[in-house]
Design a protein around this motif. Structure first.
Motif, PDB file in Angstrom:
ATOM      1  N   CYS A 157      -2.088  30.563 -10.097  1.00  0.00           N
ATOM      2  CA  CYS A 157      -1.579  29.891  -8.920  1.00  0.00           C
ATOM      3  C   CYS A 157      -0.428  28.937  -9.233  1.00  0.00           C
ATOM      4  CB  CYS A 157      -2.829  29.188  -8.310  1.00  0.00           C
ATOM      5  SG  CYS A 157      -3.869  30.103  -7.303  1.00  0.00           S
ATOM      6  N   CYS A 205      -7.040  29.449  -5.248  1.00  0.00           N
ATOM      7  CA  CYS A 205      -7.556  28.335  -5.789  1.00  0.00           C
ATOM      8  C   CYS A 205      -6.500  27.228  -5.655  1.00  0.00           C
ATOM      9  CB  CYS A 205      -8.526  28.210  -6.925  1.00  0.00           C
ATOM     10  SG  CYS A 205      -7.468  28.275  -8.296  1.00  0.00           S
ATOM     11  N   ILE A 214      -7.305  33.549 -10.221  1.00  0.00           N
ATOM     12  CA  ILE A 214      -8.643  34.078 -11.125  1.00  0.00           C
ATOM     13  C   ILE A 214      -9.818  33.605 -10.226  1.00  0.00           C
ATOM     14  CG2 ILE A 214      -7.771  34.302 -13.405  1.00  0.00           C
ATOM     15  CD1 ILE A 214      -8.787  31.641 -14.141  1.00  0.00           C
TER      16      ILE A 214
END
Ligand SMILES: [Zn+2]
Ligand SMILES: [Zn+2]
Length: 341
Positions: free
Chosen positions: A96, A90, A105
């Motif tokens: 991240c 993401c 996640i």
């Protein structure tokens, strides 16, 4: 556009069907899949050892050709040969942001084509990916070998978990493709690798590749020769044998690292003496997938050293033959099977 795909409908049950590929959104690319490796994970999903929602399309070790792209895409052009990092990171979650995007996640949130869940959907003639997920192949890398980029990137992440120095020694438990890729990466870092595997044919195959292979029962007699008898700098467990994990503490030197590369199915508890960790400062760690940076590095390595790794693809099958293949477990001289399209 329609794409033929192998859809797993339940345990041991699959069928080739046509699926309708979605329209490309901004920054998306349509890739014609040319090769896709058959991972142990795919086999475990097929046999029900790993539970996932069905119907689903597996295949995450993908290489192919860019056939259509949104005009916002700059990284590749039509006709480019690419490998695909099929994790859809993401880029904004806690992990991240902190550079641990292998643990994103949001990466596994149910992507679907029609009713089919995608994990990641490489067992299909076509696949849609985002611009950030494609990595261009160089130096005439054969597509068959390019399918090894994903497993290589995961092994790369694993090897980085141990702080290895030139001239170090490691023990790799398990002589499958992942074990051999660990040894290849160790060699790249000036690290000597010994692989243990109970199967004769596997050990012969490994020796032919230029790595030292021993039987599991020989490990104890080798340890005194390593680091003046202090033990290996790191041990990597690439075969799902849970009862060897506790024992590896005796094979690793103080402040060494034990890396649990493989997942265990079924999982279980470790039998480890707490003080053996306390007094030795040994580190025990897992390793999960790879970061985007690991994938970039693996693509470069594959582009430069594909000739060294070519022998790891010991079988190729068509999409039509994949159903039979998924029920098998590679043994002996068999290493990676790759589906060619
Ligand atoms: Zn895999
Ligand atoms: Zn994320």
């Amino acid at each position: 556009m329609k794409s033929k795909a192998l859809i797993i409908e339940g345990i041991g049950k699959s069928e080739i069907k046509e699926i309708q590929m979605p329209e490309l959104k901004k920054n998306e690319i349509l890739v014609k899949v040319r090769s896709c490796g058959v991972c142990t994970t795919d086999r475990r999903i097929f046999t029900g050892e790993i539970k996932v929602p069905t119907p689903m399309i597996g295949g995450h070790e993908v290489a192919g050709e860019v056939v259509e792209l949104n005009d916002k895409v700059k990284k590749v052009k039509k006709g480019d040969l690419v490998t695909l990092d099929t994790i859809n990171r993401c880029g904004v979650c806690y992990y991240c942001i902190r550079g641990m995007d292998n643990l994103c996640i949001n990466a596994r949130k149910g992507r679907k084509i029609e009713d089919n869940f995608l994990i990641a959907g490489g067992f299909s003639e076509y696949i849609v990916v985002k611009e950030k997920q494609v990595f261009k192949l160089l130096n005439g890398t054969p597509l068959k070998v390019a399918a090894l980029t994903e497993p290589l990137s995961c092994c790369l992440h694993s090897v980085k978990k141990a702080d290895l120095q030139f001239g170090d020694s490691i023990l790799i438990i398990g002589g499958g493709t992942m074990g051999i890729l660990h040894a290849f990466l160790a060699k790249m870092r000036g690290v000597k690798a010994i692989i243990s595997d109970p199967e004769n044919h596997r050990r012969e195959f490994i020796e032919k590749m230029g790595f030292k292979a021993i039987k599991p029962e020989e490990i104890e007699s080798v340890v005194p020769e390593i680091n003046e008898g202090h033990g290996f700098d790191a041990v990597f467990i690439t075969a799902p044998v849970i009862n060897v994990v506790g024992k590896t503490i005796e094979y690793v030197r103080k402040v060494g690292t034990i890396v649990l590369y493989t997942s265990m199915h079924p999982t279980g508890d470790l039998d480890i003496d707490c003080n053996s960790i306390h007094y030795s400062e040994v580190k025990i760690t897992g390793t999960e997938g790879r970061t985007a940076e690991d994938f970039r590095e693996a693509t470069n390595l594959i582009s430069s050293f594909h000739r060294d790794l070519e022998c790891l693809v010991t079988k190729t099958v068509s999409l039509e033959e994949l159903d039979d293949e998924l029920g098998l477990t590679p043994t002996g001289n068999e290493q990676r099977t790759v589906v060619l399209f």
